[in-house]
Enzyme design. Structure first.
Site, PDB file in Angstrom:
ATOM      1  N   LYS A 198       0.850  -1.187   0.000  1.00 32.36           N
ATOM      2  CA  LYS A 198       0.000   0.000   0.000  1.00 32.36           C
ATOM      3  C   LYS A 198       0.885   1.235   0.000  1.00 32.36           C
ATOM      4  CE  LYS A 198      -2.934   2.810   3.004  1.00 32.36           C
ATOM      5  NZ  LYS A 198      -3.602   2.966   4.306  1.00 32.36           N
ATOM      6  N   GLU A 243      -8.558  12.735  12.050  1.00 32.19           N
ATOM      7  CA  GLU A 243      -7.764  11.596  12.527  1.00 32.19           C
ATOM      8  C   GLU A 243      -6.920  11.974  13.735  1.00 32.19           C
ATOM      9  OE1 GLU A 243      -5.364   7.784  10.753  1.00 32.19           O
ATOM     10  OE2 GLU A 243      -6.298   9.258   9.450  1.00 32.19           O
ATOM     11  N   GLU A 287      -7.011  -1.905   3.033  1.00 34.90           N
ATOM     12  CA  GLU A 287      -6.306  -0.661   3.321  1.00 34.90           C
ATOM     13  C   GLU A 287      -6.392  -0.326   4.812  1.00 34.90           C
ATOM     14  OE1 GLU A 287      -6.699   4.133   2.391  1.00 34.90           O
ATOM     15  OE2 GLU A 287      -7.780   2.695   1.127  1.00 34.90           O
ATOM     16  N   GLU A 425     -11.769  11.109  -5.011  1.00 36.45           N
ATOM     17  CA  GLU A 425     -11.631  11.101  -3.557  1.00 36.45           C
ATOM     18  C   GLU A 425     -10.746  12.252  -3.086  1.00 36.45           C
ATOM     19  OE1 GLU A 425      -9.463   8.322  -0.220  1.00 36.45           O
ATOM     20  OE2 GLU A 425     -10.727   7.286  -1.690  1.00 36.45           O
TER      21      GLU A 425
END
Length: 438
Positions: A198, A243, A287, A425
């Site tokens: 990733k 986050e 992910e 996105e």
């Protein structure tokens, strides 16, 4: 693309006559006089920040009307390179040891508090900054307080309302959307070839206004429209991050992991269906799992009784929905919140897996210095408690030209990613800062 300045951490601030104290030299540690008092409810925290301060002198960490705001500079340090976290913490420890503190509230975020932001990469010209404001106002769990540092008055200044930027124009950053789409395609090929599992690729864009951009306007817009994010400002970096990298509060350590995203449509019924599809998406679940495991591995040496939920939940934000997992544990080694943030950075949520190989791919494909985007941002108090987020949904106001701001967005790329969808996105993730500039 217009040239965007990336000044050295100390150069422009010295040129403006600002006080950069110590530069990680313990012998120069000042003795700060810190006083914290109970305060009647001050109302909107962001609305207390006075006008006329340079963007670098405005500090914020606010979510749902709780948190901290500050302004001015009583002390500050800039660090860089591999040791930027350790050097900042060494300076902080010396500052705490020398300070004269009267704290009548004694809660996390009272007494001596420093606001910090750290570059994503150790090689970045942006480095890191840890700033102690002259005044701080905080609110938490129904209690409010005022902290003054080296000030003879505890009177809050009169406030002039912030004004919206005018004449804002947008230009591409390092890559155009089409070029970045190609970079995503290259990353997918690297994943299929087994080079990485990733990688998180970011892109930037430049916005220029007719006059200096007031960070108070951005903070007010973000804290109102995105109440579930932390509206932050440190050393010219402004944003609203969903986050939480790490919170350390009296021995309890928590971290919120976000990875896996879908754009909202504005239709409640449609968004509920999209949330269900996100929760079942194999691409997004893979992910997310990478990100959760990287956080767990970083926290486990510092914590016991780790709690890692088996499955994520869907976090609904006004513009997007994320897969989210809250990881927690009991602190066992006395590490400060800043030490924990350094241990967690960079997580798979902002870099990739394996970390070293993903970082090399980022360097190859992004064609830019992220600066402090995707690095830790937040605050620490004298007890070591604090909250550090990841500087997402953010922009860096240009120190040398404050009418310009550089916005960032990033997306996690795995084998099942689609380049066109990733561009969409990234646009959704740019939306909070684009809207805040209106």
């Amino acid at each position: 693309m217009p040239a965007f300045s990336h000044p050295s951490p100390l150069g422009p601030k010295r040129a403006l006559g600002w006080s950069i104290v110590n530069e990680a030299r313990p012998a120069a540690t000042p003795r700060l006089r810190v006083r914290t008092y109970e305060l009647t409810d001050p109302g909107d925290l962001v609305g207390l920040i006075p006008a006329g301060r340079p963007a670098e002198d405005v500090m914020s960490w606010v979510r749902r009307e709780e948190g901290l705001v500050g302004w001015g500079r009583a002390a500050a340090v800039s660090t860089s390179g591999d040791a930027r976290f350790a050097d900042a913490e060494e300076w902080w420890d010396a500052l705490v040891a020398a300070a004269d503190v009267v704290d009548e509230v004694e809660r996390p975020g009272t007494g001596l508090v420093g606001f910090g932001s750290f570059s994503f990469r150790n090689s970045s010209d942006e480095g890191a900054a840890l700033v102690v404001p002259e005044m701080i106002v905080g609110r938490r769990d129904g209690h409010a307080w005022l902290t003054t540092i080296n000030r003879t008055t505890d009177q809050l200044p009169e406030v002039k309302p912030a004004e919206a930027p005018t004449g804002v124009e947008r230009t591409d950053g390092a890559l155009s959307p089409a070029q970045w789409r190609g970079a995503v395609g290259d990353a997918i090929e690297y994943i299929r070839a087994g080079r990485i599992d990733k990688v998180v690729l970011a892109r930037d864009e430049i916005h220029t206004a007719d006059a200096d951009i007031d960070p108070r306007w951005l903070l007010a817009r973000l804290s109102t429209a995105y109440r579930d994010t932390w509206a932050f400002a440190v050393d010219g970096l402004v944003g609203g991050t969903p986050e939480l990298l790490v919170r350390s509060d009296k021995g309890l350590v928590t971290s919120r992991v976000l990875a896996g995203t879908i754009r909202r449509t504005g239709s409640d019924d449609h968004d509920l269906a999209l949330a269900a599809s996100l929760a079942r998406s194999s691409k997004d679940l893979v992910e997310h799992e990478f990100a959760v495991r990287s956080v767990e591995a970083a926290l486990r040496p510092h914590c016991s009784s780790m709690n890692v939920p088996d499955a994520p939940f869907v976090l609904h934000l006004p513009n997007v929905m994320h897969l989210a997992t809250d990881v927690s544990g009991a602190l066992t080694d006395g590490a400060s919140s800043l030490t924990l943030a350094a241990s967690l950075h960079p997580s798979a949520a902002v870099c990739g897996t394996p970390t070293r190989e993903a970082a090399l791919v980022i360097d190859e494909l992004e064609h830019m210095d992220r600066g402090r985007y995707a690095g830790p941002v937040g605050w620490i108090d004298a007890r070591g408690d604090g909250e550090w987020g990841i500087a997402l949904r953010s922009g860096q106001i240009d120190i040398e030209n404050p009418c310009r701001i550089r916005l960032f967005a990033g997306c996690g790329i795995v084998e099942g990613s689609d380049p066109v969808s990733e561009v969409a996105e990234s646009v959704a993730k740019l939306a909070p800062m684009r809207e805040a500039l209106r």
